[in-house]
Every structure is written in structure tokens, then in C-alpha cells.
Design a protein around this motif. Structure first.
Motif, short mmCIF file in Angstrom:
data_model
loop_
_atom_site.label_atom_id
_atom_site.label_comp_id
_atom_site.label_asym_id
_atom_site.label_seq_id
_atom_site.Cartn_x
_atom_site.Cartn_y
_atom_site.Cartn_z
N ASP A 299 0.92 -1.19 -0.03
CA ASP A 299 0.04 0.05 0.00
C ASP A 299 0.97 1.27 -0.05
O ASP A 299 1.54 1.56 1.22
CB ASP A 299 -1.00 0.00 1.18
CG ASP A 299 -1.91 0.94 1.28
OD1 ASP A 299 -1.88 1.77 0.35
OD2 ASP A 299 -2.73 0.77 1.82
N SER A 307 -7.45 6.28 -5.31
CA SER A 307 -6.86 4.82 -5.41
C SER A 307 -6.81 4.46 -6.93
O SER A 307 -7.27 4.76 -7.73
CB SER A 307 -8.13 4.13 -4.95
OG SER A 307 -8.70 4.43 -3.56
N ILE A 336 -2.01 0.55 -4.59
CA ILE A 336 -2.18 -0.72 -4.20
C ILE A 336 -1.70 -1.57 -5.31
O ILE A 336 -2.23 -1.64 -6.31
CB ILE A 336 -3.65 -1.03 -3.84
CG1 ILE A 336 -4.11 -0.09 -2.97
CG2 ILE A 336 -3.78 -2.22 -3.24
CD1 ILE A 336 -3.82 -0.07 -1.58
N LEU A 368 -10.73 -3.28 1.39
CA LEU A 368 -10.10 -1.95 1.63
C LEU A 368 -10.88 -0.89 1.34
O LEU A 368 -10.58 0.38 1.51
CB LEU A 368 -8.98 -1.70 0.62
CG LEU A 368 -7.83 -3.00 0.83
CD1 LEU A 368 -6.66 -2.73 -0.25
CD2 LEU A 368 -7.21 -2.99 2.30
#
Length: 565
Positions: A299, A307, A336, A368
Motif C-alpha cells: 500500500d 485509489s 495498491i 479496503l
């Protein structure tokens, strides 16, 4: 199997031995596989020989990869004089010989090496004579261990093995004709397995089965590799359950995985040396999927940033290029990068496909709490990325494919470089794939990766120049590939098979914007193949001049800035 096909299989296996002893020989597999044609399943008579090639890889000398540690716990060695007297040995060799492989009284330094089974002594004499007659001086020796089955040892000149030669320097000074007998442990002697054996009373056979199951093998796969029947393994599994107080195979795998993690931490006697390529990377963490498998990821960047779900290439991990952590923070990105099943620290999938990977990634996003996700992928990560975008639907904000490879077998017509020829032909013979990657895993080194990457840039002057001017890239790629194969080679092998099966995947259901970035000189993943697959879906196709399949590395900053735009 007809005689011609059997001969072709034998040629491939012989070539695998050469690859195991010298990874640079992988290019010889291209012609061997071409002669083999197509053979989907491993012939039953080849299973033992393929397993033996792993023994060759594990045991052969690797002076260019640094000295072999004389204290390592997976290799036993004995230095033998020209008259077969044991001059020196490590502790594992003593354990093995004293534990039943040796004659009465076990291993005695200064005495001629004796085995419990006289046939093993005769086999050693033949192997030593053969080694003296061969230019390389290296021979594989089969030793019988009774009910535990055979094991394969390696006979080689003692002076050619750095770790052994250093440990036995005094003895070698008196005997120029000394040879070393090197073999793998009958059972793993690490603290984890020693503790399990002592705590629960598992037999060596039961320990071997437990290790196979922990590494993601099915009972049938384990039976093939251990050369026993599935019924025999079922009986051993029931014994393991009784001794450990378990009821299900999934509980056993979970327990062994957890114990492995603890054992690794306990066994770290000194702080790990962190490779420069990963010094600024966040730690690998994981979620537990609904079926109990572990899915690992890193991460990067800002926890509350935009994201981005990133898909690594076919021999990759969650380790992104140096500087990714700082740049992601600067751009307010939460980046990610997940390790697909069987890669890195992620557990293998029992049914690997691009659809099943997409299901895992959607579950990762769910856990998440990612709702507006931009997706980016390089090379072989492209099909999994596309299927994940389809599964996410409106939650996918867009897809960026960098040097993407479509979910179809490699075309030999458009490209003839060594790497693409190798991939296309190994796809036609998936029975070779896992053994090849397992050998690569055993023999991986910075030097090997450097040679392969340099060879892969032969058709791209831009890549060759970029690689030559950026010495740190070799270290990064070696660490990246090393992490990919750290636990198993299953993921890399499963994904190559998925490419062969994936020819019917379409992008018709993709609803978010799609961009394609590609190197003009990329012959490893030709742009034409990708565009044939994508049809009219790409909103933008950007071709970068003067670069090949290293495009994403060379333009890494731009890739992240595009994700933040």
C-alpha cells in the motif's frame, strides 16, 4: 506414447538438465520444444526425470552467484579423498548418514565412506569414475533410502564448490583429486519442521506431504511429485490430522502458513539486509479471502489519496520501482499493488484464471473500501486488469495498459526474438512450465537476471541504451523477480497456462475509459497483437519512440502522473 514422441520428450528433459546446471542454457529449450510439438499433459514416465532436474538445479555449483554457505541447512556435503575416505563433512551430512543412510556407526571422518545398502557404495564408485572421465567432472548419483525412496546426489570436484572448498581447505591441500558428494536433506531441517516433527511425532513421509500441501499442491500433484499413490497420501494425511488434532486440509494449510511466518521471524538471527531496490517500499501486508487464501499487497503513498490498483508483470511482485512511495505521496495517490495468486507472498489458487484473479481483486477492493478505482497494468498483468475493471463496473474509473500483452498465446509469425519464441513454445507444452520456473527460482541471481534482460534488449536499441545507463535497474528487476518466486513458482506457471486458455476473453463489457501506452520498439509484447484484442475500446493509444518493453520503467513518473491526472 509412440517412439517419436518419447524421443522428443527425452530431448526436452535432457535439455532441462542442462538448464538446471546452467540457466544460460534456457535458449536451447526453444529448439527442443519445437521438436516436441504440442504435449499438454506430462507423460507419466517423465515425472521422475523432471523432478530430478530440480535436484540438479539445487545441487550444482554456482560460483558466479556467490559462495555457497557451508552452514546452509538444506544441503549436505562430504569431501571424499581419491580413495573414498571422508575428509570433511557438514552437520547435515552427519545427520543423514547417522540416520540410516550410512553403514554401521554412521559417518566416520578418516574412514572410507560406507552405506547401509551396499548398492549405494557401488553406485558411488561408478559415479566417481564417471566424474573423473568427464570434462566438467560432475555426475548425478542415485542413492536408495529403502522405504523412503531414492534421493539424488551430485558428485563434483571439491575445489569447484566455494563453500565446501573453504570449509575443507586443510584437507584439500593434501588431495588434489578430492571430490564432494552433495545431497539435499532427507527432510527439511529448519526449525519449523524440526519443531513439528518433535511436537507431533510426524514421520519423514508425513512431513514431506505437509510441506507439499503448504506450498499449494493438491493431493494428486503431491502424489505425482512424491511418486506414491493418492491413497497412500490420504492415509498419511489422516495420520497428520490425528497427530495434530485437525479435521480439514484447509486448517492444516492455514496452520502451516502461520507457523512458517513465525518460524521465519524467529530464525532471523541478524537483521535482514534490505536490497537497495526495496529500501523505500512499504511492507508487504495481506488480507484473508473468503476461501481462506492469503492475498498479499503493498500500500503505497497517501492513505486518503486517489485509489490506483496496479497489476505487476508475469514474473513480478508488489515491489514497484524505486521512488514509488515518495512520488505517490507527492501526487496524493493511494497505490495498491497486489501479488496475484501464487506470486510473492500470495497463496496459490486452486483454479487460476483471469476471471478468478479478478474476483480476488474485487474482494481486495471491497475489504479496503475502494470505490473509485483507477487501474494500471504492465505486460502480462493486462488481462487480469481488464477482467477486474469489468467486474468492478462503475467503481472502475479507468484503465491504463503499459506494454500490455493480450490474453492469447504469443504469435510466432509477428516476432522471432528468443524470449517470445520461448514463451510461445512453452505455452504449447505446459507440462514443462512449472519445472522450468522452479529451476529459475532455485538458480535466481542478480547476474542471471542481468544477462537475461540484456539479451531481451537485443531488438530494441532504446532499451539497451536505457539499461546500460541505469545500473540500478538490474538490481531492481532481480529483487522484483526474486520476490515473485520467493515462496513458489506456481503463480508464474499458472499464468502462462491461463494465457493459453484465455483466447476467448473479450472486452465487450468494459465500460470505463481505456488508454494504451506502448513502446515503439517492443517486440516482446507487440502492439498489433494488443490492438487486435482491444478493438475499438481504447480511447487513446500513445506510442513512445526509442523504447521497447522497458517503457513503463523508463517513463515510470509519467505513468503515476497520468494516474493522478
Amino acid at each position: 506414447m509412440d517412439d517419436a514422441k518419447s524421443a522428443n520428450v527425452a530431448l526436452v528433459i535432457e535439455t532441462m538438465y542442462q538448464v538446471a546446471a546452467n540457466p544460460d542454457a534456457w535458449q536451447q529449450l526453444i529448439e527442443a520444444l519445437a521438436d516436441a510439438g504440442e504435449l499438454q499433459e506430462m507423460p507419466s514416465e517423465a515425472a521422475t526425470d523432471m523432478a530430478r532436474s530440480l535436484d540438479v538445479a539445487r545441487l550444482t555449483a554456482r560460483p558466479e552467484e556467490g559462495p555457497v554457505s557451508s552452514g546452509r541447512n538444506d544441503i549436505g556435503w562430504i569431501v571424499l579423498s581419491s580413495r573414498r575416505k571422508a575428509l570433511a563433512a557438514n552437520s547435515l551430512a552427519h545427520e543423514m548418514m547417522d540416520g540410516g543412510l550410512g553403514g554401521l556407526g554412521g559417518l566416520k571422518l578418516g574412514a572410507e565412506l560406507a552405506f547401509e545398502d551396499p548398492a549405494n557404495g557401488e553406485a558411488l564408485v561408478r559415479a566417481l569414475n564417471q566424474s573423473r572421465a568427464q570434462p566438467s567432472g560432475q555426475t548425478i548419483l542415485r542413492l536408495d533410502r529403502g522405504d523412503d525412496g531414492p534421493c539424488f546426489a551430485y558428485v563434483a570436484p571439491a575445489r569447484a564448490l566455494p563453500g565446501v572448498a573453504d570449509a575443507a581447505a586443510v584437507e584439500l591441500a593434501t588431495d588434489d583429486q578430492a571430490f564432494a558428494l552433495i545431497f539435499p536433506a532427507v527432510e527439511e531441517t529448519g526449525r519449523l519442521w524440526a519443531s513439528i516433527r518433535e511436537s507431533f511425532g510426524l514421520t519423514p513421509a508425513e512431513l514431506r506431504l505437509a510441506r507439499k500441501l503448504r506450498d499449494g499442491r493438491s493431493l494428486k500433484e503431491a502424489a505425482d511429485e512424491l511418486e506414491v499413490s493418492v491413497n497412500t497420501l490420504r492415509n498419511q494425511l489422516r495420520a497428520i490430522f490425528d497427530k495434530m488434532g485437525l479435521k480439514r486440509q484447509s486448517d492444516l494449510i492455514r496452520a502451516l502458513t502461520q507457523l512458517s511466518s513465525v518460524a521465519s521471524a524467529i530464525e532471523a538471527q541478524t537483521p535482514a539486509i534490505i536490497p537497495p531496490a526495496s529500501v523505500d517500499a512499504p511492507p508487504v501486508v495481506a488480507i484473508t479471502l473468503r476461501d481462506g487464501r492469503r492475498l498479499a499487497y503493498r500500500d503505497y503513498g497517501a492513505p486518503d489519496g486517489r485509489s490506483v490498483l496496479f497489476f505487476h508483470e508475469g514474473l513480478g511482485s508488489s515491489l514497484l520501482p524505486p521512488g514509488a512511495q515518495g512520488l505517490a505521496r507527492e501526487l496524493n495517490l493511494r497505490l495498491i499493488c497486489a501479488e496475484r495468486p501464487g506470486f510473492g507472498q500470495s497463496d496459490p489458487s486452486p483454479d487460476y484464471s483471469f476471471d478468478s484473479v479478478a474476483d480476488d481483486m474485487v474482494e481486495l477492493c471491497d475489504q479496503l473500501g475502494l470505490t473509485d478505482v483507477r487501474i494500471s497494468a504492465i505486460l502480462s498483468g493486462a488481462p487480469s486488469a481488464m477482467q477486474t475493471a469489468v467486474r468492478l463496473g462503475r467503481r472502475a474509473a479507468g484503465v491504463l495498459l503499459c506494454s500490455g500483452r493480450p490474453p492469447r498465446p504469443v504469435s510466432e509469425v509477428r516476432t522471432r526474438n528468443a524470449l517470445t519464441l520461448f514463451r510461445s513454445r512453452i505455452e504449447n507444452n505446459p507440462w514443462v512450465i512449472e519445472t522450468f520456473y522452479a529451476i529459475l527460482r532455485l538458480r535466481l541471481s542478480d547476474q542471471l537476471v542481468d544477462r537475461i534482460v540484456r539479451g531481451s534488449t537485443a531488438n530494441s536499441p532504446g532499451d539497451a541504451a536505457y539499461f546500460a545507463e541505469n545500473a540500478h535497474i538490474a538490481s531492481y528487476i532481480a529483487t522484483y523477480v526474486g520476490e515473485s518466486l520467493a515462496r513458489t513458482s506456481r503463480g508464474a506457471a499458472d499464468e502462462v497456462k491461463a494465457f493459453r486458455r484465455g483466447r476467448n476473453l473479450t472486452v465487450a463489457e468494459l465500460s470505463c475509459p481505456l488508454e494504451v501506452w506502448h513502446g515503439e520498439e517492443d517486440v516482446f509484447a507487440p502492439l498489433a497483437d494488443l490492438l487486435d484484442y482491444l478493438g475499438d475500446k481504447p480511447r487513446e493509444v500513445r506510442v513512445f519512440p526509442g523504447v521497447g518493453h522497458l517503457m513503463a520503467l523508463k517513463h515510470w513518473d509519467e505513468v503515476l502522473r497520468r494516474a493522478a491526472a
